[in-house]
Motif scaffolding. Structure first.
Motif, PDB file in Angstrom:
ATOM      1  N   UNK A  65      -1.163   6.408  -5.815  1.00 49.09           N
ATOM      2  CA  UNK A  65      -2.389   5.880  -6.401  1.00 49.09           C
ATOM      3  C   UNK A  65      -3.254   5.238  -5.342  1.00 49.09           C
ATOM      4  N   UNK A  66      -2.604   4.547  -4.388  1.00 46.94           N
ATOM      5  CA  UNK A  66      -3.352   3.835  -3.349  1.00 46.94           C
ATOM      6  C   UNK A  66      -4.175   4.788  -2.495  1.00 46.94           C
ATOM      7  N   UNK A  67      -3.658   6.001  -2.278  1.00 47.39           N
ATOM      8  CA  UNK A  67      -4.362   6.949  -1.422  1.00 47.39           C
ATOM      9  C   UNK A  67      -5.687   7.394  -2.030  1.00 47.39           C
ATOM     10  N   UNK A  68      -5.883   7.119  -3.295  1.00 47.51           N
ATOM     11  CA  UNK A  68      -7.120   7.523  -3.953  1.00 47.51           C
ATOM     12  C   UNK A  68      -8.262   6.548  -3.679  1.00 47.51           C
ATOM     13  N   UNK A  69      -7.962   5.393  -3.080  1.00 45.19           N
ATOM     14  CA  UNK A  69      -9.015   4.424  -2.777  1.00 45.19           C
ATOM     15  C   UNK A  69      -9.791   4.928  -1.563  1.00 45.19           C
ATOM     16  N   UNK A 103       7.795   2.093  -6.725  1.00 41.73           N
ATOM     17  CA  UNK A 103       7.785   2.373  -5.288  1.00 41.73           C
ATOM     18  C   UNK A 103       7.214   3.760  -5.025  1.00 41.73           C
ATOM     19  N   UNK A 104       7.499   4.697  -5.922  1.00 43.77           N
ATOM     20  CA  UNK A 104       7.025   6.076  -5.742  1.00 43.77           C
ATOM     21  C   UNK A 104       5.560   6.230  -6.139  1.00 43.77           C
ATOM     22  N   UNK A 116       6.635  -0.091   4.536  1.00 45.65           N
ATOM     23  CA  UNK A 116       6.524  -1.555   4.550  1.00 45.65           C
ATOM     24  C   UNK A 116       5.082  -2.025   4.721  1.00 45.65           C
ATOM     25  N   UNK A 117       4.128  -1.118   4.553  1.00 48.36           N
ATOM     26  CA  UNK A 117       2.725  -1.472   4.804  1.00 48.36           C
ATOM     27  C   UNK A 117       1.799  -0.867   3.757  1.00 48.36           C
ATOM     28  N   UNK A 118       0.869  -1.697   3.302  1.00 46.17           N
ATOM     29  CA  UNK A 118      -0.224  -1.209   2.456  1.00 46.17           C
ATOM     30  C   UNK A 118      -1.478  -1.951   2.915  1.00 46.17           C
ATOM     31  N   UNK A 143     -13.504   3.558   2.570  1.00 45.71           N
ATOM     32  CA  UNK A 143     -12.168   3.008   2.755  1.00 45.71           C
ATOM     33  C   UNK A 143     -11.168   4.062   3.245  1.00 45.71           C
ATOM     34  N   UNK A 144     -10.356   3.645   4.213  1.00 42.98           N
ATOM     35  CA  UNK A 144      -9.168   4.407   4.596  1.00 42.98           C
ATOM     36  C   UNK A 144      -7.969   3.572   4.163  1.00 42.98           C
ATOM     37  N   UNK A 145      -7.080   4.160   3.372  1.00 39.56           N
ATOM     38  CA  UNK A 145      -5.900   3.455   2.878  1.00 39.56           C
ATOM     39  C   UNK A 145      -4.688   3.841   3.714  1.00 39.56           C
ATOM     40  N   UNK A 146      -4.098   2.839   4.341  1.00 40.51           N
ATOM     41  CA  UNK A 146      -2.938   3.055   5.211  1.00 40.51           C
ATOM     42  C   UNK A 146      -1.682   2.642   4.451  1.00 40.51           C
TER      43      UNK A 146
END
Length: 206
Positions: A12-16, A6-7, A70-72, A63-66
């Motif tokens: 990692x996702x923000x790096x996209x 969860x952490x 509860x959201x990805x 890409x903008x990663x949101x």
């Protein structure tokens, strides 16, 4: 172990920031991009839908990663300029990613920045989902933040507006009609009603 995922995952996702791969699916509001066997579902503005290649071809998106608890979700744009305006829009109180994509779907980025600089709230409220208060907030918060060097596009008028109105009468959405007329002009359509209308209509029917 689950807590560690969860952490770590959001960080990692923000790096996209960019994706390049084969289009597996293409719809007006989202695409699926296959990058080395992994399919990424990406929300896009309607304007990007018309500019993307056909399914099976290679596509490249900024890409903008949101990420929220509860959201990805991934939001994709053909140009860095579109992504930059999107990020400015979601920085406004009350405007989330979905509404920001709706705004970019309603107006091309140069026309949008031009409308904001002119304080043309009426132009903004023509976009479905954008009320007067939202339009006024966009102008108030972004008018001075837009750099003076950005190119401005005039609002449709005269011949363009006549062709757009004709397409609307045939059942086209305003976004599709404006995009088709803009592309018809870029493609060198003759500056008179009938040839411009025929060229735009062909683009809408593709």
């Amino acid at each position: 172990m689950p807590d560690s995922f969860v952490i770590i995952l959001p960080s990692a996702a923000k790096m996209i920031a960019h994706l390049r791969g084969r289009l597996l699916e293409k719809r007006p509001t989202h695409v699926i991009v296959d990058v080395n066997g992994v399919g990424y579902s990406v929300h896009i503005p309607v304007s990007s839908f018309y500019e993307l290649p056909s399914v099976g071809a290679e596509a490249s998106l900024f890409i903008y990663t949101h990420v929220r608890e509860d959201t990805f979700a991934l939001y994709g744009f053909l140009t860095e300029k579109e992504k930059a305006i999107f990020e400015k829009l979601i920085g406004i109180s009350g405007i989330g990613p979905r509404l920001a994509v709706t705004v970019l779907s309603g107006l091309e980025v140069d026309e949008l920045t031009s409308a904001i600089r002119r304080g043309d709230v009426q132009r903004l409220v023509r976009i479905p989902g954008v009320g007067r208060k939202t339009g006024e907030r966009i102008v108030l918060e972004l008018r001075e933040k837009l750099g003076p060097s950005e190119a401005e596009a005039p609002a449709p008028g005269g011949l363009e507006e006549e062709v757009i109105s004709a397409l609307l009468n045939l059942g086209c959405s305003r976004t599709a009609a404006e995009t088709a007329v803009h592309k018809a002009r870029q493609n060198g359509a003759v500056e008179s009603f009938e040839p411009m209308f025929r060229a735009a209509l062909q683009l809408v029917m593709k």
